[in-house]
Design a protein around this motif. Sequence first.
Motif, mmCIF file in Angstrom:
data_model
loop_
_atom_site.group_PDB
_atom_site.id
_atom_site.type_symbol
_atom_site.label_atom_id
_atom_site.label_comp_id
_atom_site.label_asym_id
_atom_site.label_seq_id
_atom_site.Cartn_x
_atom_site.Cartn_y
_atom_site.Cartn_z
ATOM 1 N N GLY A 1 12.929 92.823 -60.147
ATOM 2 C CA GLY A 1 12.354 91.548 -59.741
ATOM 3 C C GLY A 1 10.999 91.250 -60.329
ATOM 4 N N ILE A 2 10.536 92.075 -61.272
ATOM 5 C CA ILE A 2 9.169 91.930 -61.777
ATOM 6 C C ILE A 2 8.957 90.596 -62.481
ATOM 7 N N LEU A 3 9.922 90.145 -63.289
ATOM 8 C CA LEU A 3 9.745 88.876 -63.999
ATOM 9 C C LEU A 3 9.776 87.699 -63.034
ATOM 10 N N ALA A 4 10.591 87.803 -61.993
ATOM 11 C CA ALA A 4 10.634 86.758 -60.979
ATOM 12 C C ALA A 4 9.295 86.672 -60.241
ATOM 13 N N LYS B 1 9.337 90.476 -50.809
ATOM 14 C CA LYS B 1 8.773 90.308 -49.468
ATOM 15 C C LYS B 1 7.417 90.976 -49.338
ATOM 16 N N THR B 2 7.311 92.229 -49.817
ATOM 17 C CA THR B 2 6.042 92.944 -49.661
ATOM 18 C C THR B 2 4.933 92.341 -50.519
ATOM 19 N N ASN B 3 5.309 91.588 -51.552
ATOM 20 C CA ASN B 3 4.305 90.923 -52.378
ATOM 21 C C ASN B 3 4.054 89.473 -51.953
ATOM 22 N N VAL C 1 10.695 83.128 -54.240
ATOM 23 C CA VAL C 1 11.715 83.872 -54.973
ATOM 24 C C VAL C 1 12.929 84.123 -54.093
ATOM 25 N N GLU C 2 14.069 83.679 -54.554
ATOM 26 C CA GLU C 2 15.326 83.935 -53.867
ATOM 27 C C GLU C 2 16.163 84.886 -54.717
ATOM 28 N N VAL C 3 16.396 86.086 -54.204
ATOM 29 C CA VAL C 3 17.196 87.077 -54.924
ATOM 30 C C VAL C 3 18.664 86.856 -54.574
#
Length: 371
Positions: free
Chosen positions: A70-73, A101-103, A109-111
């Motif tokens: 998820g880093i790019l998101a 969530k923790t960030n 952002v929707e995974v």
Amino acid sequence: MGSSSNAAAPINNVDKGVDYANYFCTYAFLYHQKEMLSDRVRMDSYYNAIFQNKHHFAGKAVLDVGTGSGILALWSAQAGARKVYAVEATKMAEHARKLVKTNGFEHVVEVIEGSMEDITLPEKVDVIISEWMGYFLLRESMFDSVICARDRWLNPDGVMYPSHARMWVAPIRSGLVDQKKIDYDRAMDDWSHFVNETKTFYGVDMGSLTKPFTDEQRKYYLQTSLWNNLHPNQVIGKPAVIKEIDCLTSSVNDLLSLQANISSIITAENTRFCGFGGWFDVHFRGRKENPAKNEIELTTAPSEDLGTHWGQQVFLFYPSTRVSQGDNMTMNFSMNRSKENHRLLEVEFDCELRQSSGKSLPSFSKKFYIE
């Protein structure tokens, strides 16, 4: 390299379950994600591309194809994206949700866990970002999924991150060519010993299997390309581009079979030609109507400094050939997807060498497998 699904499944008739077992499952492990996240060249290039071009992201809808961790998101959200759809085919999606969530970006952002070909988005997007590149750029065929995402979900004036890619080859020297031949000879000697012992002690002649065993070992030791981190001084001729890709317009069919005719002048003095090195670079340029303010390049070329987890693909020729500065090498290059596994590649080189004196040496050709 992120993970997604295969957009060319109708062409290759790929079984999704087999494809998952052979390919996607690797990306579901954090150790593999950590390897990619520890690649400073990779990380710095994407980070700079996003944060030095915030105008492409601020207030926009973004689709991250094969989001992985998820880093790019997350970076897209930090750069001001209004909404980010982070699509991931594996259970890594659960880890990505936790990081989002923790960030503090779960409102942006929707995974989405699922293959790019199967999921549905509620809107078109302004940016598609993905780290889809495999060894020698096209191994893994993940760009198929990016093309699928582009054709389904990118707005007509949208941008691709990266926007362009190039594949390179150059003649090289390498001590590996001798080592691989030694390994092959040892394997064949061991087989001969095995055949003799089996017949002597157990009364069964295994000799009829010598040819298939030889073919198997030749492919493994002498015809399979190698991952390597080449030093620039191992490149003995002028690098040449064999393929340029515009991520905004390229189709899957454009990539199924590549052909190139190129030449390279030997730049090193009195050395051995041992084969070819192959690498790629990608560029973040935006598009003509909406260009990047700061163009970023990610290159996997041989380097004295930081290498990448992609390294280079090395195609070794045995026996090696003595060459001199000024010699001219011409080459027909072809690359096709493997019929057995669409994510693997088959490469063939047909070469001619003309010495600086004007003398032509016998032509030579060889087929390789990128597995």
